[in-house]
Design a protein around this motif. Sequence first.
Motif, PDB file in Angstrom:
ATOM      1  N   HIS A   7       0.834  -1.190   0.000  1.00  0.00           N
ATOM      2  CA  HIS A   7       0.000   0.000   0.000  1.00  0.00           C
ATOM      3  C   HIS A   7       0.877   1.250   0.000  1.00  0.00           C
ATOM      4  O   HIS A   7       1.786   1.380   0.829  1.00  0.00           O
ATOM      5  N   ILE A   8       0.583   2.187  -0.924  1.00  0.00           N
ATOM      6  CA  ILE A   8       1.309   3.460  -0.969  1.00  0.00           C
ATOM      7  C   ILE A   8       0.510   4.472  -0.160  1.00  0.00           C
ATOM      8  O   ILE A   8      -0.574   4.889  -0.550  1.00  0.00           O
ATOM      9  N   VAL A   9       1.060   4.868   1.013  1.00  0.00           N
ATOM     10  CA  VAL A   9       0.332   5.697   1.972  1.00  0.00           C
ATOM     11  C   VAL A   9       0.454   7.169   1.605  1.00  0.00           C
ATOM     12  O   VAL A   9       1.551   7.695   1.410  1.00  0.00           O
ATOM     13  N   ALA A  10      -0.704   7.853   1.523  1.00  0.00           N
ATOM     14  CA  ALA A  10      -0.741   9.294   1.252  1.00  0.00           C
ATOM     15  C   ALA A  10      -0.705  10.100   2.541  1.00  0.00           C
ATOM     16  O   ALA A  10      -0.162  11.192   2.589  1.00  0.00           O
ATOM     17  N   GLY A  11      -1.275   9.571   3.607  1.00  0.00           N
ATOM     18  CA  GLY A  11      -1.285  10.277   4.877  1.00  0.00           C
ATOM     19  C   GLY A  11      -2.094   9.537   5.919  1.00  0.00           C
ATOM     20  O   GLY A  11      -2.810   8.576   5.617  1.00  0.00           O
ATOM     21  N   ALA A  12      -1.958   9.976   7.172  1.00  0.00           N
ATOM     22  CA  ALA A  12      -2.725   9.398   8.275  1.00  0.00           C
ATOM     23  C   ALA A  12      -3.272  10.545   9.109  1.00  0.00           C
ATOM     24  O   ALA A  12      -2.542  11.488   9.433  1.00  0.00           O
ATOM     25  N   PHE A  13      -4.580  10.492   9.464  1.00  0.00           N
ATOM     26  CA  PHE A  13      -5.251  11.641  10.038  1.00  0.00           C
ATOM     27  C   PHE A  13      -6.053  11.266  11.284  1.00  0.00           C
ATOM     28  O   PHE A  13      -6.637  10.191  11.377  1.00  0.00           O
ATOM     29  N   ARG A  14      -6.061  12.227  12.238  1.00  0.00           N
ATOM     30  CA  ARG A  14      -6.806  12.009  13.462  1.00  0.00           C
ATOM     31  C   ARG A  14      -8.314  12.124  13.197  1.00  0.00           C
ATOM     32  O   ARG A  14      -9.113  11.390  13.751  1.00  0.00           O
ATOM     33  N   VAL A  15      -8.691  13.065  12.325  1.00  0.00           N
ATOM     34  CA  VAL A  15     -10.102  13.300  12.019  1.00  0.00           C
ATOM     35  C   VAL A  15     -10.468  12.562  10.735  1.00  0.00           C
ATOM     36  O   VAL A  15      -9.875  12.801   9.681  1.00  0.00           O
ATOM     37  N   GLU A  16     -11.452  11.682  10.819  1.00  0.00           N
ATOM     38  CA  GLU A  16     -11.804  10.857   9.668  1.00  0.00           C
ATOM     39  C   GLU A  16     -12.359  11.697   8.523  1.00  0.00           C
ATOM     40  O   GLU A  16     -12.221  11.342   7.353  1.00  0.00           O
ATOM     41  N   TYR A  49      -1.402  -2.810  -4.139  1.00  0.00           N
ATOM     42  CA  TYR A  49      -0.858  -3.618  -5.216  1.00  0.00           C
ATOM     43  C   TYR A  49      -0.629  -5.052  -4.748  1.00  0.00           C
ATOM     44  O   TYR A  49      -0.227  -5.295  -3.602  1.00  0.00           O
ATOM     45  N   GLU A  50      -0.852  -5.972  -5.672  1.00  0.00           N
ATOM     46  CA  GLU A  50      -0.587  -7.380  -5.408  1.00  0.00           C
ATOM     47  C   GLU A  50       0.900  -7.673  -5.533  1.00  0.00           C
ATOM     48  O   GLU A  50       1.440  -8.538  -4.842  1.00  0.00           O
ATOM     49  N   ASN A  51       1.565  -6.930  -6.406  1.00  0.00           N
ATOM     50  CA  ASN A  51       2.958  -7.221  -6.762  1.00  0.00           C
ATOM     51  C   ASN A  51       3.866  -6.120  -6.223  1.00  0.00           C
ATOM     52  O   ASN A  51       3.604  -4.936  -6.407  1.00  0.00           O
ATOM     53  N   GLY A  52       4.955  -6.515  -5.554  1.00  0.00           N
ATOM     54  CA  GLY A  52       5.879  -5.542  -4.988  1.00  0.00           C
ATOM     55  C   GLY A  52       6.582  -4.704  -6.039  1.00  0.00           C
ATOM     56  O   GLY A  52       6.862  -3.516  -5.819  1.00  0.00           O
ATOM     57  N   LYS A  53       6.852  -5.272  -7.203  1.00  0.00           N
ATOM     58  CA  LYS A  53       7.511  -4.510  -8.256  1.00  0.00           C
ATOM     59  C   LYS A  53       6.610  -3.394  -8.759  1.00  0.00           C
ATOM     60  O   LYS A  53       7.068  -2.276  -9.022  1.00  0.00           O
ATOM     61  N   ASP A  54       5.339  -3.682  -8.886  1.00  0.00           N
ATOM     62  CA  ASP A  54       4.401  -2.647  -9.312  1.00  0.00           C
ATOM     63  C   ASP A  54       4.314  -1.525  -8.280  1.00  0.00           C
ATOM     64  O   ASP A  54       4.232  -0.335  -8.621  1.00  0.00           O
ATOM     65  N   ALA A  55       4.336  -1.904  -6.999  1.00  0.00           N
ATOM     66  CA  ALA A  55       4.288  -0.898  -5.931  1.00  0.00           C
ATOM     67  C   ALA A  55       5.531  -0.027  -5.952  1.00  0.00           C
ATOM     68  O   ALA A  55       5.460   1.195  -5.761  1.00  0.00           O
ATOM     69  N   LEU A  56       6.673  -0.644  -6.202  1.00  0.00           N
ATOM     70  CA  LEU A  56       7.937   0.095  -6.266  1.00  0.00           C
ATOM     71  C   LEU A  56       7.912   1.105  -7.407  1.00  0.00           C
ATOM     72  O   LEU A  56       8.290   2.271  -7.245  1.00  0.00           O
ATOM     73  N   LYS A  57       7.431   0.700  -8.555  1.00  0.00           N
ATOM     74  CA  LYS A  57       7.345   1.580  -9.709  1.00  0.00           C
ATOM     75  C   LYS A  57       6.381   2.738  -9.447  1.00  0.00           C
ATOM     76  O   LYS A  57       6.658   3.904  -9.768  1.00  0.00           O
ATOM     77  N   ALA A  58       5.248   2.449  -8.813  1.00  0.00           N
ATOM     78  CA  ALA A  58       4.241   3.464  -8.558  1.00  0.00           C
ATOM     79  C   ALA A  58       4.711   4.504  -7.542  1.00  0.00           C
ATOM     80  O   ALA A  58       4.498   5.705  -7.721  1.00  0.00           O
ATOM     81  N   ILE A  59       5.363   4.052  -6.483  1.00  0.00           N
ATOM     82  CA  ILE A  59       5.770   5.005  -5.446  1.00  0.00           C
ATOM     83  C   ILE A  59       6.864   5.939  -5.937  1.00  0.00           C
ATOM     84  O   ILE A  59       6.940   7.108  -5.551  1.00  0.00           O
ATOM     85  N   ARG A  60       7.705   5.442  -6.840  1.00  0.00           N
ATOM     86  CA  ARG A  60       8.726   6.318  -7.405  1.00  0.00           C
ATOM     87  C   ARG A  60       8.070   7.450  -8.203  1.00  0.00           C
ATOM     88  O   ARG A  60       8.469   8.613  -8.120  1.00  0.00           O
ATOM     89  N   GLU A  61       7.064   7.118  -8.977  1.00  0.00           N
ATOM     90  CA  GLU A  61       6.384   8.114  -9.798  1.00  0.00           C
ATOM     91  C   GLU A  61       5.610   9.106  -8.922  1.00  0.00           C
ATOM     92  O   GLU A  61       5.605  10.318  -9.178  1.00  0.00           O
ATOM     93  N   ILE A  62       4.983   8.610  -7.860  1.00  0.00           N
ATOM     94  CA  ILE A  62       4.213   9.476  -6.959  1.00  0.00           C
ATOM     95  C   ILE A  62       5.134  10.455  -6.228  1.00  0.00           C
ATOM     96  O   ILE A  62       4.832  11.645  -6.109  1.00  0.00           O
ATOM     97  N   ARG A  63       6.253   9.951  -5.758  1.00  0.00           N
ATOM     98  CA  ARG A  63       7.197  10.836  -5.072  1.00  0.00           C
ATOM     99  C   ARG A  63       7.757  11.897  -6.016  1.00  0.00           C
ATOM    100  O   ARG A  63       8.042  13.030  -5.607  1.00  0.00           O
ATOM    101  N   LYS A  64       7.916  11.534  -7.248  1.00  0.00           N
ATOM    102  CA  LYS A  64       8.496  12.449  -8.234  1.00  0.00           C
ATOM    103  C   LYS A  64       7.513  13.536  -8.660  1.00  0.00           C
ATOM    104  O   LYS A  64       7.894  14.695  -8.834  1.00  0.00           O
TER     105      LYS A  64
END
Length: 311
Positions: free
Chosen positions: A238-247, A282-297
Amino acid sequence: MQLETYISDLLYRYECVTIPEFGSFLTQRVSATINDSTNAFYPPKKAVSFNEQIQQNDGLLAHYIADVEKIPFEVAIKKIAKRVKILKSYLIQGETLTFKNIGEVVFNNEGKILFEPTYSLNYLTDSFGLSQFVSPSVTREVYKEDVEQIEKVIPLTITSEKRKAKPYLKYAAVALIALTLGGFTASKFYVNQIETHNQLAQEEAAKQLDTKIQQATFSLSSLPAITLSVTKQTGNYHIVAGAFRVEENCDKIITQLKKEGFSARKIGVNKYGLHEVVYASYENGKDALKAIREIRKTHNKDAWLLVKKLD
């Protein structure tokens, strides 16, 4: 008469001890020091020096000798004068005078007195009980160099500066590298590493976000409520965007992210009581790795990877 013993006693209490018609021993406080080449630590001390120009009798030495030896002050003056006469005769003959625990005195070629302190005693009473010690050198760059070598093989968007500023990103990077190189095995060792990574990352996220309890990670304007029909996501990456006290803040973030094309959703409440929002799972760790790089960028440089099996 042990003249050097009396002088040594007085140096603990006074900054100047004068031997009439001979010169004065002076002390000056010196701060603690470190020898960079030997890693030796030295406590604060009194540095001892000698001044041949200060010879006028101030009575300090004579009064101390008279008090210790229980003799009249005038007798003490005469004993000092007699001792000085002997000391000067030794110097004229080229001999070196040794004042125990103080230093050595000798004439130079010009007939001037040279003094070399011994530093066998520390006359600074504030440093009583302190002594010098040597510390082994500390190496701090070994692990950093190992990680940088791995990064040359698998480039990451996390620089060394960012690793220092955000410790949890370092653990996320290590987890991603382990996923790529290890073939995403399910061994017990791997599971332990993932659990450690999740715990450290969540703790860091909780500390940073706890001061912004009522705020979202992104700048949000008033957004209309929309209804989307999406397929249920599965996967343990899971690529986490944030965690919040107020739902309610979670709902705003999810609406914004979905509007931008992400498959955002809530994945529950962590052990710190914060509602977690992810970009996608994501089901696959490689896909998650690729996605998080793009999101961070392109979207959020603080996004991080959570490896967790959801109930």
